[in-house]
Design an enzyme around this catalytic site. Sequence first.
Site, PDB file in Angstrom:
ATOM      1  N   LYS A  15       0.834  -1.209   0.000  1.00 45.28           N
ATOM      2  CA  LYS A  15       0.000   0.000   0.000  1.00 45.28           C
ATOM      3  C   LYS A  15       0.868   1.259   0.000  1.00 45.28           C
ATOM      4  O   LYS A  15       0.640   2.173  -0.781  1.00 45.28           O
ATOM      5  CB  LYS A  15      -0.928   0.019   1.232  1.00 45.28           C
ATOM      6  CG  LYS A  15      -1.900  -1.140   1.301  1.00 45.28           C
ATOM      7  CD  LYS A  15      -2.816  -1.061   2.525  1.00 45.28           C
ATOM      8  CE  LYS A  15      -2.085  -1.055   3.852  1.00 45.28           C
ATOM      9  NZ  LYS A  15      -1.394  -2.327   4.157  1.00 45.28           N
ATOM     10  N   ARG A  90      -9.678   1.247   8.649  1.00 43.15           N
ATOM     11  CA  ARG A  90      -9.278  -0.122   8.938  1.00 43.15           C
ATOM     12  C   ARG A  90     -10.343  -0.881   9.724  1.00 43.15           C
ATOM     13  O   ARG A  90     -10.143  -2.038  10.072  1.00 43.15           O
ATOM     14  CB  ARG A  90      -8.028  -0.068   9.803  1.00 43.15           C
ATOM     15  CG  ARG A  90      -6.763  -0.581   9.127  1.00 43.15           C
ATOM     16  CD  ARG A  90      -5.670  -0.399  10.146  1.00 43.15           C
ATOM     17  NE  ARG A  90      -4.454  -1.070   9.886  1.00 43.15           N
ATOM     18  CZ  ARG A  90      -3.426  -0.551   9.223  1.00 43.15           C
ATOM     19  NH1 ARG A  90      -3.522   0.621   8.646  1.00 43.15           N
ATOM     20  NH2 ARG A  90      -2.316  -1.223   9.128  1.00 43.15           N
ATOM     21  N   ARG A 129      11.875  -5.628   4.794  1.00 45.83           N
ATOM     22  CA  ARG A 129      11.591  -4.211   4.527  1.00 45.83           C
ATOM     23  C   ARG A 129      12.544  -3.280   5.292  1.00 45.83           C
ATOM     24  O   ARG A 129      12.827  -3.484   6.470  1.00 45.83           O
ATOM     25  CB  ARG A 129      10.160  -3.876   4.936  1.00 45.83           C
ATOM     26  CG  ARG A 129       9.902  -2.362   4.871  1.00 45.83           C
ATOM     27  CD  ARG A 129       8.467  -1.990   4.913  1.00 45.83           C
ATOM     28  NE  ARG A 129       7.806  -2.420   6.135  1.00 45.83           N
ATOM     29  CZ  ARG A 129       6.510  -2.277   6.336  1.00 45.83           C
ATOM     30  NH1 ARG A 129       5.750  -1.743   5.405  1.00 45.83           N
ATOM     31  NH2 ARG A 129       5.973  -2.693   7.459  1.00 45.83           N
ATOM     32  N   ARG A 162      11.381  -1.507  10.913  1.00 48.00           N
ATOM     33  CA  ARG A 162      10.315  -1.183  11.862  1.00 48.00           C
ATOM     34  C   ARG A 162      10.226  -2.245  12.951  1.00 48.00           C
ATOM     35  O   ARG A 162      10.323  -3.429  12.676  1.00 48.00           O
ATOM     36  CB  ARG A 162       8.969  -1.079  11.107  1.00 48.00           C
ATOM     37  CG  ARG A 162       8.699   0.317  10.583  1.00 48.00           C
ATOM     38  CD  ARG A 162       7.536   0.382   9.625  1.00 48.00           C
ATOM     39  NE  ARG A 162       6.304  -0.260  10.073  1.00 48.00           N
ATOM     40  CZ  ARG A 162       5.166  -0.254   9.377  1.00 48.00           C
ATOM     41  NH1 ARG A 162       5.112   0.382   8.215  1.00 48.00           N
ATOM     42  NH2 ARG A 162       4.105  -0.870   9.832  1.00 48.00           N
ATOM     43  N   ARG A 173      -0.384  -8.866  13.311  1.00 52.01           N
ATOM     44  CA  ARG A 173      -0.950  -7.824  12.432  1.00 52.01           C
ATOM     45  C   ARG A 173      -1.821  -8.448  11.342  1.00 52.01           C
ATOM     46  O   ARG A 173      -2.871  -7.902  10.989  1.00 52.01           O
ATOM     47  CB  ARG A 173       0.178  -6.992  11.803  1.00 52.01           C
ATOM     48  CG  ARG A 173       0.748  -5.960  12.770  1.00 52.01           C
ATOM     49  CD  ARG A 173       2.100  -5.451  12.340  1.00 52.01           C
ATOM     50  NE  ARG A 173       2.085  -4.822  11.040  1.00 52.01           N
ATOM     51  CZ  ARG A 173       3.157  -4.645  10.276  1.00 52.01           C
ATOM     52  NH1 ARG A 173       4.337  -5.070  10.689  1.00 52.01           N
ATOM     53  NH2 ARG A 173       3.058  -4.042   9.119  1.00 52.01           N
TER      54      ARG A 173
HETATM   55  P1  AP5 Z   1       4.839  -1.600   1.772  1.00 55.63           P
HETATM   56  O1  AP5 Z   1       4.504  -0.760   0.603  1.00 55.63           O
HETATM   57  O2  AP5 Z   1       5.597  -0.978   2.885  1.00 55.63           O
HETATM   58  O3  AP5 Z   1       3.540  -2.345   2.311  1.00 55.63           O
HETATM   59  P2  AP5 Z   1       2.277  -1.787   3.120  1.00 55.63           P
HETATM   60  O4  AP5 Z   1       1.065  -2.407   2.525  1.00 55.63           O
HETATM   61  O5  AP5 Z   1       2.325  -0.306   3.219  1.00 55.63           O
HETATM   62  O6  AP5 Z   1       2.555  -2.472   4.512  1.00 55.63           O
HETATM   63  P3  AP5 Z   1       2.501  -1.870   5.992  1.00 55.63           P
HETATM   64  O7  AP5 Z   1       3.188  -2.863   6.873  1.00 55.63           O
HETATM   65  O8  AP5 Z   1       3.005  -0.458   6.035  1.00 55.63           O
HETATM   66  O9  AP5 Z   1       1.029  -1.867   6.258  1.00 55.63           O
HETATM   67  P4  AP5 Z   1       0.356  -1.900   7.588  1.00 55.63           P
HETATM   68  O10 AP5 Z   1      -0.982  -1.673   7.132  1.00 55.63           O
HETATM   69  O11 AP5 Z   1       0.566  -3.090   8.432  1.00 55.63           O
HETATM   70  O12 AP5 Z   1       1.151  -0.762   8.432  1.00 55.63           O
HETATM   71  P5  AP5 Z   1       0.783   0.745   8.768  1.00 55.63           P
HETATM   72  O13 AP5 Z   1       2.008   1.519   8.793  1.00 55.63           O
HETATM   73  O14 AP5 Z   1      -0.353   1.180   7.952  1.00 55.63           O
HETATM   74  O15 AP5 Z   1       5.668  -2.876   1.205  1.00 55.63           O
HETATM   75  C1  AP5 Z   1       6.149  -3.875   2.083  1.00 55.63           C
HETATM   76  C2  AP5 Z   1       7.498  -4.404   1.555  1.00 55.63           C
HETATM   77  O16 AP5 Z   1       7.286  -5.078   0.313  1.00 55.63           O
HETATM   78  C3  AP5 Z   1       8.535  -3.328   1.265  1.00 55.63           C
HETATM   79  O17 AP5 Z   1       9.784  -3.841   1.619  1.00 55.63           O
HETATM   80  C4  AP5 Z   1       8.431  -3.103  -0.260  1.00 55.63           C
HETATM   81  O18 AP5 Z   1       9.663  -2.690  -0.831  1.00 55.63           O
HETATM   82  C5  AP5 Z   1       8.043  -4.498  -0.746  1.00 55.63           C
HETATM   83  N1  AP5 Z   1       7.139  -4.492  -1.908  1.00 55.63           N
HETATM   84  C6  AP5 Z   1       6.031  -3.728  -2.082  1.00 55.63           C
HETATM   85  N2  AP5 Z   1       5.406  -4.031  -3.229  1.00 55.63           N
HETATM   86  C7  AP5 Z   1       6.121  -5.062  -3.782  1.00 55.63           C
HETATM   87  C8  AP5 Z   1       5.974  -5.846  -4.979  1.00 55.63           C
HETATM   88  N3  AP5 Z   1       4.943  -5.636  -5.834  1.00 55.63           N
HETATM   89  N4  AP5 Z   1       6.895  -6.788  -5.236  1.00 55.63           N
HETATM   90  C9  AP5 Z   1       7.917  -7.005  -4.369  1.00 55.63           C
HETATM   91  N5  AP5 Z   1       8.124  -6.318  -3.244  1.00 55.63           N
HETATM   92  C10 AP5 Z   1       7.223  -5.348  -2.941  1.00 55.63           C
HETATM   93  O19 AP5 Z   1       0.235   0.583  10.256  1.00 55.63           O
HETATM   94  C11 AP5 Z   1       1.101   0.253  11.336  1.00 55.63           C
HETATM   95  C12 AP5 Z   1       0.322   0.167  12.625  1.00 55.63           C
HETATM   96  O20 AP5 Z   1      -0.268   1.444  12.936  1.00 55.63           O
HETATM   97  C13 AP5 Z   1      -0.867  -0.814  12.627  1.00 55.63           C
HETATM   98  O21 AP5 Z   1      -0.461  -2.136  12.922  1.00 55.63           O
HETATM   99  C14 AP5 Z   1      -1.747  -0.208  13.717  1.00 55.63           C
HETATM  100  O22 AP5 Z   1      -1.259  -0.542  14.985  1.00 55.63           O
HETATM  101  C15 AP5 Z   1      -1.561   1.285  13.499  1.00 55.63           C
HETATM  102  N6  AP5 Z   1      -2.569   1.843  12.573  1.00 55.63           N
HETATM  103  C16 AP5 Z   1      -2.337   2.350  11.331  1.00 55.63           C
HETATM  104  N7  AP5 Z   1      -3.485   2.741  10.774  1.00 55.63           N
HETATM  105  C17 AP5 Z   1      -4.471   2.467  11.665  1.00 55.63           C
HETATM  106  C18 AP5 Z   1      -5.888   2.621  11.642  1.00 55.63           C
HETATM  107  N8  AP5 Z   1      -6.527   3.131  10.578  1.00 55.63           N
HETATM  108  N9  AP5 Z   1      -6.585   2.222  12.731  1.00 55.63           N
HETATM  109  C19 AP5 Z   1      -5.962   1.721  13.810  1.00 55.63           C
HETATM  110  N10 AP5 Z   1      -4.637   1.529  13.896  1.00 55.63           N
HETATM  111  C20 AP5 Z   1      -3.884   1.906  12.821  1.00 55.63           C
HETATM  112 MG    MG Z   2       2.668   1.098   4.781  1.00 51.24          MG
END
Ligand code: AP5
Ligand code: MG
Length: 216
Positions: A15, A90, A129, A162, A173
């Site tokens: 994402k 979410r 990552r 991270r 997660r």
């Molecule tokens: P990346 O693009 O970083 O993936 P992502 O989908 O953004 O994954 P996240 O881990 O950031 O999502 P998340 O939803 O768990 O975390 P968030 O920060 O939102 O790609 C991942 C890896 O793959 C990278 O190394 C990239 O290079 C590689 N890659 C990408 N695409 C690829 C491809 N096509 N081919 C090969 N490699 C690829 O949330 C963190 C925490 O915050 C949550 O756990 C929660 O505690 C809190 N939080 C955030 N939002 C909320 C909410 N709305 N409500 C409540 N709590 C929340």
């Molecule tokens: Mg992300």
Amino acid sequence: MATFIVLLGPPGVGKGTQAKIMAEETGLVHISSGDLFRENIKGQTELGKLAQTYIGRGELVPDNLTIAMIRERLARPDCKAGAILDGFPRTTTQADALEKMLGEFNGKVNKVPYITASEKVLVERLSGRWTCRANGHVYHDKLNPPKQATVCDLDGSELYQRDDDKSDTVVRRIQVYLEQTAPLITYYRGRGNLIEINGTQNIRDVTKSLLSALKK
Ligand code: AP5
Ligand code: MG
């Protein structure tokens, strides 16, 4: 009317990677709830301290805190034309709150690309990552390596792993995603917004699929 795109999909599916590219392609601002929480943690704000206790365990931050943070962000002038929302909503409570607040801001959720990949792919992506300290740009040590290890290609800042990418937290997660976020698939399908995108393709092909889906 302002256009809001909601990127839906499990942790590690890409994402953040795609949202940054989409933002450049569309001119819309990229808003990542995870990045906003991490900025608050870095700045040791009250919200950051509270959020940390949930994020560290792989749990969702409570809806009321998350909704208030996003509302404040969406009220800023750079969201006038809309935004790419990454990681919000979410829960169905957050999705309802978003619909309400966009009504006030003269916007609506336009398309909801739902990016998919198997759990094995997600774990592989998260375990390799590396994230940049300055702007949250993401790399992968094998799948998307930076030119120089631990340095961001785009802004030269340090890359770090991270805390919540540790394997136990990743498993939690994904579980939390399935329990609390996956219901949004039906929610947005029912509203006619959902577009499925195969997230197992390489980064460039996922972008192509997304761009063509957004044009339709
Ligand atoms: P990346 O693009 O970083 O993936 P992502 O989908 O953004 O994954 P996240 O881990 O950031 O999502 P998340 O939803 O768990 O975390 P968030 O920060 O939102 O790609 C991942 C890896 O793959 C990278 O190394 C990239 O290079 C590689 N890659 C990408 N695409 C690829 C491809 N096509 N081919 C090969 N490699 C690829 O949330 C963190 C925490 O915050 C949550 O756990 C929660 O505690 C809190 N939080 C955030 N939002 C909320 C909410 N709305 N409500 C409540 N709590 C929340
Ligand atoms: Mg992300």
